[in-house]
Enzyme design. Sequence first.
Site, PDB file in Angstrom:
ATOM      1  N   GLU A  68      18.798  -9.650  11.102  1.00 62.49           N
ATOM      2  CA  GLU A  68      17.598  -8.633  11.542  1.00 62.49           C
ATOM      3  C   GLU A  68      17.226  -9.262  12.892  1.00 62.49           C
ATOM      4  O   GLU A  68      17.479 -10.472  13.417  1.00 62.49           O
ATOM      5  CB  GLU A  68      16.354  -9.201  10.658  1.00 62.49           C
ATOM      6  CG  GLU A  68      16.459  -8.805   9.134  1.00 62.49           C
ATOM      7  CD  GLU A  68      15.553  -9.525   8.244  1.00 62.49           C
ATOM      8  OE1 GLU A  68      14.333 -10.044   8.779  1.00 62.49           O
ATOM      9  OE2 GLU A  68      15.554  -9.438   7.036  1.00 62.49           O
ATOM     10  N   HIS A 118      11.477  -6.091   6.274  1.00 62.79           N
ATOM     11  CA  HIS A 118      10.788  -7.374   5.955  1.00 62.79           C
ATOM     12  C   HIS A 118       9.523  -7.462   5.948  1.00 62.79           C
ATOM     13  O   HIS A 118       8.823  -8.532   6.531  1.00 62.79           O
ATOM     14  CB  HIS A 118      11.628  -8.421   6.746  1.00 62.79           C
ATOM     15  CG  HIS A 118      11.634  -9.837   6.261  1.00 62.79           C
ATOM     16  ND1 HIS A 118      12.617 -10.767   6.696  1.00 62.79           N
ATOM     17  CD2 HIS A 118      10.909 -10.322   5.230  1.00 62.79           C
ATOM     18  CE1 HIS A 118      12.537 -11.816   6.091  1.00 62.79           C
ATOM     19  NE2 HIS A 118      11.330 -11.704   5.249  1.00 62.79           N
ATOM     20  N   ARG A 137      16.608 -12.976   1.205  1.00 68.75           N
ATOM     21  CA  ARG A 137      17.080 -12.923   2.396  1.00 68.75           C
ATOM     22  C   ARG A 137      18.228 -12.091   2.596  1.00 68.75           C
ATOM     23  O   ARG A 137      19.213 -12.150   1.828  1.00 68.75           O
ATOM     24  CB  ARG A 137      17.228 -14.552   2.743  1.00 68.75           C
ATOM     25  CG  ARG A 137      16.383 -15.462   2.871  1.00 68.75           C
ATOM     26  CD  ARG A 137      15.478 -15.164   4.122  1.00 68.75           C
ATOM     27  NE  ARG A 137      14.295 -15.930   4.624  1.00 68.75           N
ATOM     28  CZ  ARG A 137      13.013 -15.709   4.148  1.00 68.75           C
ATOM     29  NH1 ARG A 137      12.828 -14.494   3.708  1.00 68.75           N
ATOM     30  NH2 ARG A 137      12.313 -16.537   4.557  1.00 68.75           N
TER      31      ARG A 137
HETATM   32  C1  DGY Z   1       8.909 -15.444   3.219  1.00 66.47           C
HETATM   33  O1  DGY Z   1       7.715 -15.793   3.075  1.00 66.47           O
HETATM   34  O2  DGY Z   1       9.817 -16.432   3.235  1.00 66.47           O
HETATM   35  C2  DGY Z   1       8.982 -14.239   3.966  1.00 66.47           C
HETATM   36  O3  DGY Z   1      10.139 -13.569   3.950  1.00 66.47           O
HETATM   37  C3  DGY Z   1       8.474 -13.829   5.223  1.00 66.47           C
HETATM   38  O4  DGY Z   1       7.215 -13.844   4.601  1.00 66.47           O
END
Ligand code: DGY
Length: 333
Positions: free
Chosen positions: A272, A290, A243
């Site tokens: 984002e 992402h 993240r």
């Molecule tokens: C997740 O699965 O947490 C990713 O960041 C998005 O697919």
Amino acid sequence: MPDAAARPRILVSQALPSDALLSAQTRADVDVHDADAPLPKAALKGRLRGRGGLVCLITDTIDEDLLASCPDLRVVANVAVGFNNVDVAAATRRGVVVTNTPDVLTDTTADFAWALLMATARRMIEADRYVREGRFKQWEYMRLLGGDIHGKTLGIIGFGRIGRAMGRRALGFGMRVLYQDAVAADVPTERGLNATRVDLATLLRESDFVTVHTPLSPETHHLIGVAALEAMKKTAYLINASRGPVVDEAALVEALREGWIAGAGLDVFEDEPTVHPDLIGLANVVLSPHIASASHDTRLKMATLAIDNCLAVLEGGTPPTPVNPEVLRARPH
Ligand code: DGY
């Protein structure tokens, strides 16, 4: 097909693979907001009226206010392993089950994080640009030198499913693996992955690659800031496919610009889809939007699992991957 009146009623908040939606439609009354962007909050509230299930994405914010406005809602099925977009505590208080999609995306995400690591160290994007711009006029011995990967030390912050999958990839490159996690892995896992648990300071000091796989929480917000970046080797690379806010982007810009570290590969960003404007101009960072879990197979598996989670709750069963199982335990039998 269940009797129409008894069928669960769910909302899918954004576009998902059609195969997953088709199978949902055989079991439920499905309203789909078929777009690649979240609904404004008021519209989301409106479309949730009379619906027990929500299948949503990380760009949907499921907060206390939304939960309070949707008394019919019994399950929030996030199509992601991360769920920092959902106020799980508020959902638990209201008896709303929250689910996520672990496991099905582990190797796809690690594949991508590994690609980012290799692209960063071996300067793949700069090399591609060099050729496309017509600058490859003659072979040069010292052109686009990068960092080696094999035989180096990989530091994994967050040794959960994806962190361990990175460890498995590191084995093939003959790397030494250090990891930092609140919980120690069992001895067979450590042995199998040639991994040693260390504190964060040791990991940062000794690793040639630092890869972040920790969930976002108040404890991990800006975990990688000025102090952490200064502690890394000048020749080291930072990879983040977890993240964005785990890394302080302004500090990272300074580190990349001033040469505190050699480079970074980022699949996630603090705010984002905004990217710190100074990252854009830097050559020693590889950026992607992402997409670590974005393979055809995995995105279908994630959507299918989220729909299964959602319908299991509404059909009175047990969802495969709940985040707050205490809500299920408190259900009347
Ligand atoms: C997740 O699965 O947490 C990713 O960041 C998005 O697919």
